[in-house]
Write an enzyme that holds these catalytic residues in place. Structure first.
Site, PDB file in Angstrom:
ATOM      1  N   CYS A  25       0.839  -1.203   0.000  1.00 32.49           N
ATOM      2  CA  CYS A  25       0.000   0.000   0.000  1.00 32.49           C
ATOM      3  C   CYS A  25       0.871   1.249   0.000  1.00 32.49           C
ATOM      4  O   CYS A  25       1.860   1.326   0.726  1.00 32.49           O
ATOM      5  CB  CYS A  25      -0.916   0.005   1.219  1.00 32.49           C
ATOM      6  N   ALA A  59      -2.811  -3.011  -3.117  1.00 25.89           N
ATOM      7  CA  ALA A  59      -4.219  -3.360  -2.960  1.00 25.89           C
ATOM      8  C   ALA A  59      -5.072  -2.259  -3.583  1.00 25.89           C
ATOM      9  O   ALA A  59      -4.994  -1.100  -3.176  1.00 25.89           O
ATOM     10  CB  ALA A  59      -4.560  -3.527  -1.485  1.00 25.89           C
ATOM     11  N   TYR A 184      -8.787  -8.283   5.697  1.00 20.55           N
ATOM     12  CA  TYR A 184      -9.697  -7.523   4.857  1.00 20.55           C
ATOM     13  C   TYR A 184     -10.932  -8.366   4.522  1.00 20.55           C
ATOM     14  O   TYR A 184     -11.142  -9.433   5.091  1.00 20.55           O
ATOM     15  CB  TYR A 184      -8.949  -6.990   3.632  1.00 20.55           C
ATOM     16  N   ARG A 231      -4.068 -14.104  -2.795  1.00 18.96           N
ATOM     17  CA  ARG A 231      -3.229 -13.930  -1.606  1.00 18.96           C
ATOM     18  C   ARG A 231      -4.033 -14.341  -0.381  1.00 18.96           C
ATOM     19  O   ARG A 231      -5.122 -13.841  -0.130  1.00 18.96           O
ATOM     20  CB  ARG A 231      -2.741 -12.492  -1.456  1.00 18.96           C
ATOM     21  N   GLY A 324       8.877  -7.478  -0.308  1.00 17.21           N
ATOM     22  CA  GLY A 324       8.244  -6.203   0.003  1.00 17.21           C
ATOM     23  C   GLY A 324       9.250  -5.217   0.545  1.00 17.21           C
ATOM     24  O   GLY A 324       9.827  -4.417  -0.183  1.00 17.21           O
TER      25      GLY A 324
END
Length: 358
Positions: A25, A59, A184, A231, A324
């Site tokens: 993000c 995302a 989420y 994911r 990441g």
């Protein structure tokens, strides 16, 4: 050839290596409209020029209410699609593939901007926030009680994912990933800690997985030749929560419904839990999903060196590596890895050829 630089083909699409950018993000849609702009172009483009095989953008919400924050990216209209096309065009010009993670933040939506002191609380409507939604009216700790989705609203969400998938293809994305991790919306349906429904979307594992599988099938119907990833959080790290074995089972069902590949992270559903974070700490989750689910999957989490990433693949513990934080620190990780591992690659950008790792 090292395993990291061995090409991988999924549904006819060839990845030049197995060093992939994890969706991260950015919280940089500063006009609060979900529109990507120069930051997103430069961020994704840097990773592509740095040699990654797949650049998965952050995302990206399928509805305005599906954003984690009002600064998060979206793909619910054609104007956003056209902005993303500029990003994918540059990524392709560097020889990398472009992926998009389609998402709905669920009960963790309407948060304050990430990496700020306010983050982790629901932003009220008076400040530009909205009412979050979830599988059940169970809040994420520290956030507001969400609205429990009814059956018509669930159907509309399946449609929204399908429409966003069509726009993804029109924008030039090569890979679509469904975000079913980190607490989420889809994760909230999967986990018994956040799903107390008594209808066809709650109770048994089959019911809790129903929404995800419907979205997989819908996207496959509109994107028949596109690699489709999911994911997962491989575990909630909590008693009575989502488990690696359940992840493996649902991954197998998702593969039957049309998914090709799985991206295994963990956690995110609840807070204030202990996770023993060590190098490669999530790799065993990927191993479990691959072994029990009979699927291909990538590892992610505290993978920081070329040698570590290579060994995970050599040992057959994963099929690819998502990076990441390490790529944030070093966007040219892939080029450095080729030098460290003694690989000769033909996609070092001309201006970079004076660097010491060439």
């Amino acid at each position: 050839m090292s395993k990291l630089f061995e090409p991988l083909t999924i549904r006819g699409t060839s990845f030049r290596n197995r060093i992939w950018v994890s969706p991260m993000c950015q919280y940089m849609c500063v006009d609060h409209d979900g529109m990507p702009h120069d930051w997103h172009l430069v961020n994704a483009g840097t990773y592509a020029a740095g040699g990654a095989g797949l650049v998965m953008v952050e995302a990206t919400a399928v509805t305005p209410e599906g954003r984690i924050t009002s600064e998060c990216a979206g793909l619910w209209n054609d104007a956003q699609r056209d902005r993303w096309a500029r990003v994918t065009s540059f990524v392709h010009s560097q020889g990398a593939l472009a992926g998009i993670q389609l998402a709905h933040a669920g009960r963790k939506a309407s948060d304050y901007r990430g990496f700020t002191a306010e983050a982790g609380r629901t932003k009220p409507a008076a400040e530009g926030g909205w009412v979050p939604v979830s599988a059940s009216a169970i809040p994420c700790p520290g956030m507001d009680v969400p609205h429990e989705l009814d059956l018509d609203e669930i159907k509309a969400l399946v449609d929204a994912f399908g429409e966003a998938a069509v726009r993804s293809l029109e924008a030039g994305f090569d890979v679509i990933e469904i975000h079913a991790a980190h607490g989420y919306l889809l994760h909230s349906f999967l986990s018994p800690l956040s799903n107390e429904r008594t209808d066809g979307y709650g109770g048994s594992l089959e019911n809790r997985a129903r929404l995800l599988l419907e979205i997989v099938a819908r996207i496959r119907s509109v994107a028949p030749t596109t690699p489709l990833f999911v994911r997962f959080s491989g575990t909630d790290w909590a008693d009575g929560g989502w488990t690696p074995e359940e992840t493996a089972q649902v991954a197998s069902w998702a593969a039957d419904a049309g998914a090709d590949f799985f991206d295994i992270s963990s956690g995110g559903l609840i807070r204030d839990i202990f996770i023993s974070v060590s190098p490669g700490y999530q790799v065993p989750l990927t191993e479990t999903v691959r072994r029990l689910g009979g699927v291909k999957a990538a590892a992610v989490g505290k993978i920081t060196t070329p040698e570590q990433a290579e060994q995970i693949l050599v040992d057959g513990r994963a099929d690819a590596i998502f990076l990441g934080r390490e790529l944030t620190r070093d966007p040219h990780f892939a080029l450095r890895a080729a030098h460290v591992l003694g690989e000769t690659i033909d996609y070092v950008p001309l201006p970079f050829r004076a660097a010491t790792w060439v």
